[in-house]
Motif scaffolding. Structure first.
Motif: not given
Length: 95
Positions: A71-73, A55-63
């Motif tokens: 690169r971060s995505a 869940a956290y990685t998906q939130i960070l991916y979208n941000e």
């Protein structure tokens, strides 16, 4: 109890008899039961944090996508793939 049987060969390929063996497998069965219980607990304990990490990685991916940080995505996408893989292992291999 576990029963094993082997045909004993005699002269000229004739059957001379059958050798029977009995083995008490009570300890083996108990060890298998403890192993299965441990694996079930370990699987459950791995699935819970894996779901949160996903869940956290998906939130960070979208941000990262919204802020145009490709690169971060991409790194978050890779992380999410590995966590998904771990969750899948915990779900299918250990249950």
């Amino acid at each position: 109890m576990l029963l094993n049987a082997t045909i004993m060969e005699g002269h000229a390929g004739r059957r001379a008899g059958i050798l029977l063996g009995l083995e008490d497998i009570t300890d083996r069965r108990m060890a298998d039961r403890f192993k299965d219980e441990f694996i079930g607990i370990a699987s459950h304990e791995l699935k819970t944090p894996a779901t949160s990490i996903q869940a956290y990685t998906q939130i960070l991916y979208n941000e990262f996508l919204e802020s145009n940080d490709q690169r971060s995505a991409a790194l978050m996408s890779r992380l999410n793939s590995q966590v998904t893989r771990l969750a899948h292992l915990a779900k299918t291999c250990w249950t």
